[in-house]
Write a protein that holds these residues in place. Structure first.
Motif, PDB file in Angstrom:
ATOM      1  N   MET A   1      11.422  -2.148   0.143  1.00 41.99           N
ATOM      2  CA  MET A   1      11.098  -1.791   1.475  1.00 41.99           C
ATOM      3  C   MET A   1      12.637  -1.079   1.652  1.00 41.99           C
ATOM      4  SD  MET A   1       9.424  -5.308   2.980  1.00 41.99           S
ATOM      5  CE  MET A   1       9.722  -4.708   4.685  1.00 41.99           C
ATOM      6  N   GLU A   2      12.528   0.019   2.623  1.00 45.90           N
ATOM      7  CA  GLU A   2      13.868   0.614   2.892  1.00 45.90           C
ATOM      8  C   GLU A   2      13.990   0.268   4.406  1.00 45.90           C
ATOM      9  OE1 GLU A   2      14.467   4.619   1.418  1.00 45.90           O
ATOM     10  OE2 GLU A   2      12.332   4.611   1.012  1.00 45.90           O
ATOM     11  N   HIS A   3      13.216  -0.348   5.239  1.00 48.71           N
ATOM     12  CA  HIS A   3      13.256  -0.518   6.723  1.00 48.71           C
ATOM     13  C   HIS A   3      12.311  -1.758   6.868  1.00 48.71           C
ATOM     14  CE1 HIS A   3       9.790   1.530   7.822  1.00 48.71           C
ATOM     15  NE2 HIS A   3      10.207   2.872   7.067  1.00 48.71           N
ATOM     16  N   THR A   4      12.296  -2.358   8.090  1.00 46.68           N
ATOM     17  CA  THR A   4      11.604  -3.498   8.343  1.00 46.68           C
ATOM     18  C   THR A   4      10.202  -3.297   8.572  1.00 46.68           C
ATOM     19  OG1 THR A   4      11.946  -3.091  10.678  1.00 46.68           O
ATOM     20  CG2 THR A   4      13.612  -4.566   9.774  1.00 46.68           C
ATOM     21  N   ARG A   5       9.577  -2.044   8.717  1.00 46.85           N
ATOM     22  CA  ARG A   5       8.062  -1.781   8.664  1.00 46.85           C
ATOM     23  C   ARG A   5       7.706  -1.053   7.588  1.00 46.85           C
ATOM     24  NH1 ARG A   5       6.985   0.676  14.505  1.00 46.85           N
ATOM     25  NH2 ARG A   5       8.218   2.374  13.707  1.00 46.85           N
ATOM     26  N   ASP A   6       8.422  -1.162   6.214  1.00 51.74           N
ATOM     27  CA  ASP A   6       8.016  -0.566   5.142  1.00 51.74           C
ATOM     28  C   ASP A   6       7.277  -1.383   3.789  1.00 51.74           C
ATOM     29  OD1 ASP A   6       8.221   1.773   3.696  1.00 51.74           O
ATOM     30  OD2 ASP A   6      10.053   1.355   2.605  1.00 51.74           O
ATOM     31  N   HIS A   7       6.471  -2.143   4.390  1.00 51.03           N
ATOM     32  CA  HIS A   7       5.571  -2.746   3.214  1.00 51.03           C
ATOM     33  C   HIS A   7       4.932  -1.747   2.642  1.00 51.03           C
ATOM     34  CE1 HIS A   7       6.585  -6.918   3.048  1.00 51.03           C
ATOM     35  NE2 HIS A   7       6.505  -7.163   4.583  1.00 51.03           N
ATOM     36  N   ALA A   8       4.312  -1.702   1.182  1.00 57.00           N
ATOM     37  CA  ALA A   8       3.714  -0.781   0.609  1.00 57.00           C
ATOM     38  C   ALA A   8       2.360  -0.672   1.394  1.00 57.00           C
ATOM     39  CB  ALA A   8       3.555  -1.148  -0.690  1.00 57.00           C
ATOM     40  N   PRO A   9       1.816   0.606   1.533  1.00 61.04           N
ATOM     41  CA  PRO A   9       0.482   0.994   2.116  1.00 61.04           C
ATOM     42  C   PRO A   9      -0.556   0.105   0.921  1.00 61.04           C
ATOM     43  CG  PRO A   9       1.556   2.841   1.945  1.00 61.04           C
ATOM     44  CD  PRO A   9       2.394   1.863   1.209  1.00 61.04           C
ATOM     45  N   LEU A  10      -1.507  -0.653   1.575  1.00 58.88           N
ATOM     46  CA  LEU A  10      -2.520  -1.464   0.806  1.00 58.88           C
ATOM     47  C   LEU A  10      -2.978  -0.681  -0.536  1.00 58.88           C
ATOM     48  CD1 LEU A  10      -3.216  -4.363   0.362  1.00 58.88           C
ATOM     49  CD2 LEU A  10      -4.917  -4.099   2.077  1.00 58.88           C
ATOM     50  N   ARG A  11      -3.510   0.294   0.005  1.00 57.98           N
ATOM     51  CA  ARG A  11      -4.308   1.162  -0.895  1.00 57.98           C
ATOM     52  C   ARG A  11      -3.220   1.478  -2.392  1.00 57.98           C
ATOM     53  NH1 ARG A  11      -8.557   4.390  -1.093  1.00 57.98           N
ATOM     54  NH2 ARG A  11      -9.019   4.415   1.181  1.00 57.98           N
ATOM     55  N   GLU A  12      -2.116   1.715  -2.083  1.00 55.27           N
ATOM     56  CA  GLU A  12      -1.091   1.979  -3.262  1.00 55.27           C
ATOM     57  C   GLU A  12      -0.891   0.492  -4.079  1.00 55.27           C
ATOM     58  OE1 GLU A  12       2.564   3.973  -2.116  1.00 55.27           O
ATOM     59  OE2 GLU A  12       1.280   5.292  -0.843  1.00 55.27           O
ATOM     60  N   LEU A  13      -0.904  -0.209  -3.205  1.00 54.25           N
ATOM     61  CA  LEU A  13      -0.463  -1.557  -3.932  1.00 54.25           C
ATOM     62  C   LEU A  13      -1.725  -1.979  -4.879  1.00 54.25           C
ATOM     63  CD1 LEU A  13       1.096  -4.328  -4.188  1.00 54.25           C
ATOM     64  CD2 LEU A  13      -0.029  -5.249  -2.342  1.00 54.25           C
ATOM     65  N   MET A  14      -2.881  -1.833  -4.082  1.00 53.74           N
ATOM     66  CA  MET A  14      -4.173  -2.201  -5.021  1.00 53.74           C
ATOM     67  C   MET A  14      -4.679  -1.351  -6.257  1.00 53.74           C
ATOM     68  SD  MET A  14      -6.742  -3.810  -2.004  1.00 53.74           S
ATOM     69  CE  MET A  14      -8.040  -4.097  -2.912  1.00 53.74           C
ATOM     70  N   ASP A  15      -4.209   0.141  -5.911  1.00 51.98           N
ATOM     71  CA  ASP A  15      -4.518   0.914  -6.799  1.00 51.98           C
ATOM     72  C   ASP A  15      -3.558   0.575  -7.971  1.00 51.98           C
ATOM     73  OD1 ASP A  15      -6.236   2.381  -5.692  1.00 51.98           O
ATOM     74  OD2 ASP A  15      -4.834   4.009  -4.962  1.00 51.98           O
ATOM     75  N   ALA A  16      -2.199   0.265  -7.888  1.00 51.09           N
ATOM     76  CA  ALA A  16      -1.422  -0.342  -8.802  1.00 51.09           C
ATOM     77  C   ALA A  16      -1.710  -1.358  -9.735  1.00 51.09           C
ATOM     78  CB  ALA A  16       0.114  -0.416  -8.166  1.00 51.09           C
ATOM     79  N   ALA A  17      -2.554  -2.232  -9.015  1.00 54.16           N
ATOM     80  CA  ALA A  17      -2.877  -3.700  -9.513  1.00 54.16           C
ATOM     81  C   ALA A  17      -4.182  -3.144 -10.217  1.00 54.16           C
ATOM     82  CB  ALA A  17      -3.214  -4.608  -8.559  1.00 54.16           C
ATOM     83  N   GLY A  18      -4.841  -2.155 -10.041  1.00 53.34           N
ATOM     84  CA  GLY A  18      -6.082  -1.982 -10.809  1.00 53.34           C
ATOM     85  C   GLY A  18      -7.436  -2.458  -9.999  1.00 53.34           C
ATOM     86  N   ILE A  19      -7.214  -2.628  -8.691  1.00 53.73           N
ATOM     87  CA  ILE A  19      -8.433  -3.354  -7.885  1.00 53.73           C
ATOM     88  C   ILE A  19      -8.733  -2.282  -6.777  1.00 53.73           C
ATOM     89  CG2 ILE A  19      -8.812  -5.319  -6.097  1.00 53.73           C
ATOM     90  CD1 ILE A  19      -6.371  -6.622  -7.492  1.00 53.73           C
ATOM     91  N   PRO A  20     -10.155  -2.132  -6.880  1.00 53.94           N
ATOM     92  CA  PRO A  20     -10.758  -1.132  -5.702  1.00 53.94           C
ATOM     93  C   PRO A  20     -10.351  -1.665  -4.382  1.00 53.94           C
ATOM     94  CG  PRO A  20     -12.467  -2.540  -6.796  1.00 53.94           C
ATOM     95  CD  PRO A  20     -11.263  -2.689  -7.535  1.00 53.94           C
TER      96      PRO A  20
END
Length: 201
Positions: free
Chosen positions: A178-197
């Motif tokens: 995170m670069e600031h306080t509202r900067d959690h990763a977009p969920l689509r990016e996180l799940m794509d990285a984890a190989g989850i649809p």
């Protein structure tokens, strides 16, 4: 290594993190290595335990990422906060959060993995997970403080976290700091990285 939002931890950083421990809700030490070795793992580092923005993120995540879906893809999810472990049980209860939560009060794992940024900046764009707007989140954080009490520290108010995906060998394959306080990763990016649809918007 200087701060980077997406550069994977070096071997030295990873080794340092794996020699550290976090704490469970009883305050017992849990080796960080035991959380990330042996199966694919998504690790989410939140801010302090009173942060309404992080609560919104975890609620949004829970609505799209069930334990059953994770199990279907042989993936574990854990959350780590930087406050006292005494907040873990009320935190999970308030959020009805079905995943494991740990505490790193000294922020040693945060720093080992490159999450060295401290800020109260909010960034310019409201994220997808934001439920109640900034005033609502400030109020929510205050209400959390009143509900949980101030016997122990909820964590560093300026510390920001991030998200990591580890493979079965315990190696990081993707990260977002995170670069600031509202900067959690977009969920689509996180799940794509984890190989989850991802079935969200």
């Amino acid at each position: 290594m200087s701060f980077s939002p997406s550069e994977l931890p070096t071997k030295a950083q990873l080794d340092a993190a794996k020699h550290l421990s976090v704490q469970d809700e009883r305050g017992d030490e849990v080796p960080f290595a035991s959380l990330v070795d042996g199966q694919k793992v998504v690790v989410i580092f939140i801010r302090h335990f009173f942060c309404g923005l992080c609560m919104d993120y975890l609620s949004f995540l829970s609505a799209h990422l069930s334990p059953a879906l994770l199990a279907e893809h042989s993936t574990k999810l854990v959350v780590i906060g930087c406050g006292s472990p005494s907040f873990i049980t009320p935190y999970r209860t308030r959020l009805e959060f079905p995943f494991d939560v740990y505490a790193d009060p000294d922020k040693k794992v945060y720093h080992a993995l490159g999450m060295t940024r401290r800020t109260l900046e909010m960034g310019d764009k409201a994220p997808e997970y934001l439920k109640s707007g900034m005033l609502g989140n400030v109020f929510g954080s205050i209400m959390s403080a009143l509900r949980f009490g101030r016997v122990a520290s909820p964590g560093d108010m300026k510390q920001v976290g991030g998200e990591f995906v580890f493979d079965k060998a315990g190696e990081p394959v993707w990260c977002h700091r995170m670069e600031h306080t509202r900067d959690h990763a977009p969920l689509r990016e996180l799940m794509d990285a984890a190989g989850i649809p991802y079935s969200g918007p």
